[in-house]
Structures are given as structure tokens and as C-alpha cells.
Design an enzyme around this catalytic site. Structure first.
Site, PDB file in Angstrom:
ATOM      1  N   LYS A 118      15.313  23.128  16.981  1.00  0.00           N
ATOM      2  CA  LYS A 118      14.586  22.773  15.758  1.00  0.00           C
ATOM      3  C   LYS A 118      14.774  21.297  15.438  1.00  0.00           C
ATOM      4  O   LYS A 118      15.874  20.758  15.595  1.00  0.00           O
ATOM      5  CB  LYS A 118      15.113  23.574  14.559  1.00  0.00           C
ATOM      6  CG  LYS A 118      14.935  25.065  14.672  1.00  0.00           C
ATOM      7  CD  LYS A 118      15.530  25.769  13.456  1.00  0.00           C
ATOM      8  CE  LYS A 118      15.370  27.269  13.557  1.00  0.00           C
ATOM      9  NZ  LYS A 118      15.955  27.952  12.381  1.00  0.00           N
ATOM     10  N   GLN A 127       5.488  24.804  17.862  1.00  0.00           N
ATOM     11  CA  GLN A 127       5.144  25.368  16.563  1.00  0.00           C
ATOM     12  C   GLN A 127       5.733  24.489  15.474  1.00  0.00           C
ATOM     13  O   GLN A 127       6.858  24.013  15.600  1.00  0.00           O
ATOM     14  CB  GLN A 127       5.712  26.788  16.463  1.00  0.00           C
ATOM     15  CG  GLN A 127       5.422  27.525  15.170  1.00  0.00           C
ATOM     16  CD  GLN A 127       5.956  28.960  15.216  1.00  0.00           C
ATOM     17  OE1 GLN A 127       5.795  29.665  16.199  1.00  0.00           O
ATOM     18  NE2 GLN A 127       6.603  29.388  14.155  1.00  0.00           N
ATOM     19  N   ARG A 184       0.811  -1.221   0.000  1.00  0.00           N
ATOM     20  CA  ARG A 184       0.000   0.000   0.000  1.00  0.00           C
ATOM     21  C   ARG A 184       0.842   1.267   0.000  1.00  0.00           C
ATOM     22  O   ARG A 184       0.378   2.339  -0.351  1.00  0.00           O
ATOM     23  CB  ARG A 184      -0.899   0.039   1.238  1.00  0.00           C
ATOM     24  CG  ARG A 184      -1.873  -1.123   1.337  1.00  0.00           C
ATOM     25  CD  ARG A 184      -2.482  -1.189   2.714  1.00  0.00           C
ATOM     26  NE  ARG A 184      -1.419  -1.436   3.697  1.00  0.00           N
ATOM     27  CZ  ARG A 184      -1.546  -1.275   5.005  1.00  0.00           C
ATOM     28  NH1 ARG A 184      -2.685  -0.847   5.511  1.00  0.00           N
ATOM     29  NH2 ARG A 184      -0.548  -1.534   5.824  1.00  0.00           N
ATOM     30  N   HIS A 192      20.328  31.106  10.412  1.00  0.00           N
ATOM     31  CA  HIS A 192      19.386  31.777  11.312  1.00  0.00           C
ATOM     32  C   HIS A 192      19.433  31.211  12.729  1.00  0.00           C
ATOM     33  O   HIS A 192      19.744  30.041  12.933  1.00  0.00           O
ATOM     34  CB  HIS A 192      17.955  31.617  10.792  1.00  0.00           C
ATOM     35  CG  HIS A 192      17.750  32.134   9.409  1.00  0.00           C
ATOM     36  ND1 HIS A 192      16.841  31.574   8.550  1.00  0.00           N
ATOM     37  CD2 HIS A 192      18.319  33.166   8.734  1.00  0.00           C
ATOM     38  CE1 HIS A 192      16.862  32.228   7.401  1.00  0.00           C
ATOM     39  NE2 HIS A 192      17.754  33.203   7.486  1.00  0.00           N
ATOM     40  N   ARG A 204      18.701  29.322   2.668  1.00  0.00           N
ATOM     41  CA  ARG A 204      18.009  29.979   3.783  1.00  0.00           C
ATOM     42  C   ARG A 204      18.900  29.841   5.014  1.00  0.00           C
ATOM     43  O   ARG A 204      19.146  28.759   5.483  1.00  0.00           O
ATOM     44  CB  ARG A 204      16.640  29.347   4.014  1.00  0.00           C
ATOM     45  CG  ARG A 204      15.697  29.496   2.823  1.00  0.00           C
ATOM     46  CD  ARG A 204      14.370  28.779   3.088  1.00  0.00           C
ATOM     47  NE  ARG A 204      13.511  28.770   1.934  1.00  0.00           N
ATOM     48  CZ  ARG A 204      12.528  29.643   1.708  1.00  0.00           C
ATOM     49  NH1 ARG A 204      12.298  30.600   2.574  1.00  0.00           N
ATOM     50  NH2 ARG A 204      11.792  29.544   0.620  1.00  0.00           N
ATOM     51  N   ASP A 259      19.137  37.708   4.281  1.00  0.00           N
ATOM     52  CA  ASP A 259      20.285  36.806   4.336  1.00  0.00           C
ATOM     53  C   ASP A 259      21.501  37.378   3.612  1.00  0.00           C
ATOM     54  O   ASP A 259      22.635  37.118   3.998  1.00  0.00           O
ATOM     55  CB  ASP A 259      19.915  35.428   3.786  1.00  0.00           C
ATOM     56  CG  ASP A 259      18.984  34.666   4.712  1.00  0.00           C
ATOM     57  OD1 ASP A 259      18.813  35.078   5.878  1.00  0.00           O
ATOM     58  OD2 ASP A 259      18.417  33.643   4.267  1.00  0.00           O
ATOM     59  N   HIS A 315      21.290  27.857  12.086  1.00  0.00           N
ATOM     60  CA  HIS A 315      20.788  26.836  11.166  1.00  0.00           C
ATOM     61  C   HIS A 315      20.573  27.428   9.786  1.00  0.00           C
ATOM     62  O   HIS A 315      20.124  28.567   9.653  1.00  0.00           O
ATOM     63  CB  HIS A 315      19.453  26.268  11.695  1.00  0.00           C
ATOM     64  CG  HIS A 315      18.758  25.405  10.698  1.00  0.00           C
ATOM     65  ND1 HIS A 315      17.585  25.783  10.085  1.00  0.00           N
ATOM     66  CD2 HIS A 315      19.081  24.190  10.196  1.00  0.00           C
ATOM     67  CE1 HIS A 315      17.208  24.827   9.260  1.00  0.00           C
ATOM     68  NE2 HIS A 315      18.104  23.854   9.299  1.00  0.00           N
ATOM     69  N   TYR A 338       9.762  21.834   9.870  1.00  0.00           N
ATOM     70  CA  TYR A 338      10.501  21.729  11.124  1.00  0.00           C
ATOM     71  C   TYR A 338       9.648  22.152  12.303  1.00  0.00           C
ATOM     72  O   TYR A 338       8.791  23.006  12.205  1.00  0.00           O
ATOM     73  CB  TYR A 338      11.823  22.503  11.077  1.00  0.00           C
ATOM     74  CG  TYR A 338      11.741  23.974  10.766  1.00  0.00           C
ATOM     75  CD1 TYR A 338      11.794  24.924  11.777  1.00  0.00           C
ATOM     76  CD2 TYR A 338      11.637  24.417   9.458  1.00  0.00           C
ATOM     77  CE1 TYR A 338      11.738  26.275  11.494  1.00  0.00           C
ATOM     78  CE2 TYR A 338      11.586  25.770   9.157  1.00  0.00           C
ATOM     79  CZ  TYR A 338      11.635  26.687  10.189  1.00  0.00           C
ATOM     80  OH  TYR A 338      11.572  28.029   9.911  1.00  0.00           O
TER      81      TYR A 338
END
Length: 188
Positions: A72, A46, A23, A62, A59, A169, A119, A132
């Protein structure tokens, strides 16, 4: 679920077990009890998801400063990324060192990045989705970054093209000039 320590204390690779049959497949992507047994007592508050249309989108790097620092748990659910954690805890034996790992929809690996680490990630193909979990809500006043190309850190990004960056950035400072209130052994 395998939880694998890395060279950066607190950063771990998570390998979920995938159960498949005719499946399709099933996997557990997070299990609070297993994380506690591995020594990580995190309460996620979150979930975030990003989509990047173009290969080479970068990205990061941060982080949020304490007292709104975030842990995270990152995974790639479509396509693949090169995911990076950088130790920014002043006084840490691995301060300024980085770890990079490929996360993909195929390998199902995840990276747990604790507070005190910056990160970032680069997409390795077009049309990539990343999800995340974080243990602290987004706090614009505590949101910070470090330039992705800081020569002192020396991340070896896997794609040798000019990355697709946000304005934020592009203008991020070097690690030595960045706002950073993490001290090894105090905050984290």
C-alpha cells in the site's frame, strides 16, 4: 521526491516535492521510475479512498494473506491521521514491531507499506480523507486483521479516547492468534 527508509525493512516514508506559486501548488504523488530507482518494483492496480467523519476513528490493523497480499502507498488528502505499519513476517528480526507517522494534507507525506505488514490508522480530527494505492485487488477471502490494542505489539495511539471502530475491527484477534502465512524471506 524523497524516499526515506525506516526502522522496518521495506517500509518507507515518501515526501513529494511541492511546487507552489500565486495560483496554488502542484506535486507528483507517485512516479514509477523513482520508485524503481529506490529499489521498489511495484505495479499498482487499484486506488482506494476512505472518509472518516469523527476524530478518533480507527481503521485496522488490516492485511491480506498471500497469495493476495497487498503493498500500500497511503496518503491523507484531507485532515490528518496517525498511520501505522506492523511487521507480521514470522522470523523477521522486527516481527511484532510497529512504526507510526503522522500523514496530513499539510505535510503531504506518504507511507509505503509492503506485503507482510499489517496497516491501520487513527484520525486526528473530524472529516478526514485517506487515499491509497494497492498492488493487488481486494480479496475478501484473504482479508484479515489484528486487534488494534494488542498489548504484545503495543502501538502508542496518539489520542487517548475510546476509538470509533467497525464491528470487524472490534472482534479482530491478537497477533499470536491471527491467520498469517507471511514468513520472513519467503513471501516478501
Amino acid at each position: 521526491m524523497n524516499i526515506i527508509k525506516t526502522k522496518l525493512d521495506g517500509v518507507v516514508v515518501v515526501e513529494p516535492k511541492v511546487f507552489g506559486d500565486h495560483r496554488g501548488w502542484f506535486m507528483e504523488t507517485y512516479n514509477e521510475q523513482m520508485f524503481k530507482e529506490a529499489g521498489s518494483d511495484i505495479t499498482f492496480v487499484q486506488d482506494n479512498q476512505s472518509f472518516s467523519a469523527t476524530k478518533g476513528t480507527l481503521r485496522g490493523l488490516h492485511y491480506q494473506m498471500s497469495p493476495k497480499a497487498q503493498t500500500k502507498l497511503v496518503r491523507c488528502t484531507r485532515g490528518s491521521i496517525f498511520d501505522v505499519a506492523v511487521d507480521i513476517r514470522k522470523g523477521s528480526p522486527t516481527y511484532g514491531e510497529w512504526l507510526g507517522i503522522e500523514l496530513s494534507a499539510e505535510n503531504n507525506k506518504q507511507l509505503l507499506i509492503p506485503e507482510g505488514f499489517a496497516h491501520g490508522f487513527m484520525t486526528l480530527m473530524d472529516d478526514v480523507e485517506v487515499q491509497y494505492k494497492v498492488d493487488e485487488l481486494y480479496s475478501p477471502e484473504n482479508d484479515r486483521g489484528i486487534i488494534w490494542s494488542d498489548p504484545e505489539i503495543g502501538v502508542e495511539w496518539p489520542i487517548d479516547i475510546k476509538p470509533v471502530l467497525s464491528t470487524k475491527d472490534e472482534k479482530a484477534p491478537l497477533l499470536k492468534d491471527a491467520d498469517n502465512n507471511f514468513v520472513f524471506g519467503e513471501n516478501v
